[in-house]
Design an enzyme around this catalytic site. Structure first.
Site, PDB file in Angstrom:
ATOM      1  N   ASP A   1      45.087  36.809  36.140  1.00  0.00           N
ATOM      2  CA  ASP A   1      45.120  37.940  35.602  1.00  0.00           C
ATOM      3  C   ASP A   1      46.015  37.922  34.468  1.00  0.00           C
ATOM      4  OD1 ASP A   1      44.200  40.903  35.826  1.00  0.00           O
ATOM      5  OD2 ASP A   1      46.394  41.282  35.719  1.00  0.00           O
TER       6      ASP A   1
ATOM      7  N   GLU B   1      46.823  19.666  45.944  1.00  0.00           N
ATOM      8  CA  GLU B   1      47.306  19.535  47.068  1.00  0.00           C
ATOM      9  C   GLU B   1      46.014  19.496  47.804  1.00  0.00           C
ATOM     10  OE1 GLU B   1      50.731  22.012  47.982  1.00  0.00           O
ATOM     11  OE2 GLU B   1      51.905  21.037  46.584  1.00  0.00           O
TER      12      GLU B   1
HETATM   13  C1  GLC Z   1      43.680  42.660  33.622  1.00  0.00           C
HETATM   14  C2  GLC Z   1      42.698  43.272  34.911  1.00  0.00           C
HETATM   15  C3  GLC Z   1      42.842  44.897  34.625  1.00  0.00           C
HETATM   16  C4  GLC Z   1      44.289  45.120  34.626  1.00  0.00           C
HETATM   17  C5  GLC Z   1      45.219  44.346  33.678  1.00  0.00           C
HETATM   18  C6  GLC Z   1      46.529  44.617  34.277  1.00  0.00           C
HETATM   19  O1  GLC Z   1      43.284  42.781  32.342  1.00  0.00           O
HETATM   20  O2  GLC Z   1      41.452  42.831  34.472  1.00  0.00           O
HETATM   21  O3  GLC Z   1      41.927  45.534  35.249  1.00  0.00           O
HETATM   22  O4  GLC Z   1      44.352  46.697  34.352  1.00  0.00           O
HETATM   23  O5  GLC Z   1      45.002  43.194  33.789  1.00  0.00           O
HETATM   24  O6  GLC Z   1      46.856  43.887  35.417  1.00  0.00           O
END
Ligand code: GLC
Length: 558
Positions: A218, A272
């Site tokens: 993310d 790993e």
């Molecule tokens: C990314 C995710 C989104 C979230 C953001 C903060 O863009 O896809 O849904 O709100 O990160 O974590």
């Protein structure tokens, strides 16, 4: 005459045990709280997914990407993680998770889980400890705490805005401020702190040891920051987003070069395992900056959101495809094709709106609850069918979002009291937010919550879900669900190397390309039919005869 009505045969898939299984995988994103609710509390859960593994197998996907299922207060739909090494009790237990992994693997489906390393939840034990510890303490150093400015420190350290709107700093009772690039409930971690490094490595091993095959990272471009003075003002920064970020890694918090040191560290962990664990970066960076995230020394793959941002337009698609094939030859990774995910207006709806630059991402439509400009639902559905056949014929992996196989439209008219997305609340009057693509799936045409669960759904489902439910489409060979099943099955058989060659057809509104071993794909983006090129029709997004109708794709074997 060929049509789309033949019965899908059972999928013939390679045993997905090879290290390169991901290169041309079809990956299905599950937003767990909205997929299937087993325990009847209105929230989707892990057992709900396990019960639907036969559905995923029949669909023919190679892997599932699971959005966060960790304990969370749901300030941002689970992207506010309170504990990275557990399952939210409302969604199940670790034992349920293990059972889901076994069921997926027994059906030949890999599992990718979401890792959220830029920020924790404010409920995470580290943040709670930081709040109870004094300024300058080791506990505060895991986050980005600063003194405020002004004579009494009552002003935030900078005037920066968060991604969801509103200030990017929040003040705690002793007067210090912490940085949150997203919601205040999502404090940013300090990646200069060694506890943070060690803890994420522990998390990656924890899930890898439980059989997880890969990770979706993310906001992978946000982790490292340079907050040394003097800091730029928001006026100087606010246009520097996504494609407009500096190409030299000098932005104070997006896409800094140091972030790759973290991913080099993680790569050693991934390697790993046998096969090595995979990872895909969610990095909204300019195209030339993407290959580094995707390199074999880094995460190994990076999302390409260019088609998700493109209008339904042949020349835009062609440019995006060419650019991204060049980028993948630079990184050595395969490309990633995406039309929809949990953060954007569903593409079926986007394609049914006027394709001009102001409305192509659906934002202005969302502001008017679907009344203006007018949505052409059928046109959107037709183009979306054509688009997915085009995507699935491209070399690389395709990431699909739950519900797109049903041709689901955005739910654009959710009432205010149902809204959950912080980007709606922090941006009232500007953004409608992302709840409209997160409405729980319809499995049956009737029953409580259309078969999602036994007791309602956490976001209200519209009446038209009855017409598009899984059980309805399963009985209709002309349905979008059947098209996806047949396309995924045919793709397994047709796919070999990763080459793509354009076939010149003299019509700029028709994209025609050839893959190895005589597989060809032709998409007619225009409003007029065009002649069908020679070859045997393997699959088509609409019935075809000797012409390809408007807004349609055909797969040929030549
Ligand atoms: C990314 C995710 C989104 C979230 C953001 C903060 O863009 O896809 O849904 O709100 O990160 O974590």
């Amino acid at each position: 005459m060929s049509d789309t009505t033949a019965q899908p045969k059972s999928a013939t898939k390679d045993a997905p045990s090879k290290p390169n299984w991901w290169r041309q995988a079809a990956v299905y994103q599950i937003y767990p709280r909205s997929f299937a609710d087993h325990n009847g509390d209105g929230l989707g859960d892990i057992k709900g997914i396990t019960a639907r593994v036969p559905y995923l197998k029949e669909l023919g996907v190679d892997a599932v990407w699971l959005s966060p299922f960790y304990p969370s207060e749901l300030a941002d739909g689970g992207y506010d993680v309170a504990d990275y090494r557990d399952v939210d009790p409302r969604l199940g237990s670790l034992a349920d998770f293990d059972e889901m992994v076994s069921a997926l693997h027994a059906s030949g489906i890999k599992l990718i889980v979401d890792i959220v390393p830029n920020h924790t939840s404010d409920q995470h034990e580290w943040f709670q400890e930081a709040l109870q510890s004094p300024p300058g303490s080791a506990a505060r150093d895991r986050y980005v705490f600063r003194d405020g400015i002004g004579p009494d420190g009552s002003q935030p350290p900078t005037d920066w805005q968060s991604v969801f709107g509103g200030p990017a700093w929040h003040q705690v009772p002793d007067g210090q401020w912490y940085l949150h690039l997203f919601a205040p409930e999502q404090p940013d971690l300090n990646w200069d702190n060694k506890d943070v490094h060690e803890d994420f490595i522990k998390t990656l091993r924890f899930w890898s040891n439980r059989g997880v095959d890969g990770f979706r990272i993310d906001v992978a471009h946000a982790l490292t920051k340079d907050l040394s003075e003097p800091l730029p003002t928001w006026e100087e920064l606010r246009h520097l987003m996504h494609e407009n970020l500096p190409l030299d890694g000098t932005h104070p918090f997006w896409d800094r070069d140091e972030v790759h040191e973290i991913y080099a560290e993680w790569r050693k962990v991934f390697n790993e395992y046998d096969p090595p664990r995979t990872a895909v970066a969610e990095a909204w960076v300019p195209r030339p900056r993407r290959p580094r995230y995707a390199s074999a020394e880094g995460l190994g793959q990076a999302f390409n959101f260019d088609l998700l941002e493109a209008a339904w337009d042949a020349s835009e698609f062609r440019e995006v495809i060419d650019d991204n094939l060049t980028l993948s030859s630079e990184s050595g990774a395969s490309s990633t094709w995406v039309l929809s995910n949990h953060d954007v207006v569903r593409h079926v709806t986007r394609y049914g709106l006027p394709q001009d630059p102001d409305t192509k991402n659906g934002k202005s439509w969302l502001m008017t609850d679907g009344k203006e400009p007018k949505l052409d639902r059928e046109l959107g559905e037709r183009r979306a069918r054509a688009a997915v056949l085009l995507l699935l014929a491209l070399p690389g992996s395709t990431y699909m979002y739950q519900g797109e196989e049903l041709g689901l439209h955005e739910v654009g008219d959710l009432p205010e009291e149902a809204m959950q997305d912080p980007s709606y609340f922090r941006n009232k009057g500007v953004e409608k937010g992302r709840d409209g693509c997160r409405v729980p799936l319809p499995w049956t045409p009737d029953g409580a919550s259309f078969g999602f669960g036994s007791n309602g759904a956490h976001l209200p489902q519209p009446g038209w879900f009855a017409d598009v439910a899984v059980a309805v489409q399963e009985n209709d060979p002309a349905s979008t669900l059947w098209l996806y099943r047949r396309a995924l099955e045919a793709r397994h058989k047709l796919q070999s190397g990763e080459a793509l060659e354009w076939v010149d057809n003299g019509n700029a509104e028709v994209l025609h390309f050839a893959r190895p071993d005589g597989w060809q794909c032709v998409t007619n983006f225009s409003a007029q039919p065009v002649p069908l090129p020679p070859g045997e029709v393997v699959l088509a997004s609409v019935p075809v005869d000797d012409e390809i109708p408007a807004d349609a794709t055909v797969w040929l074997k030549v």
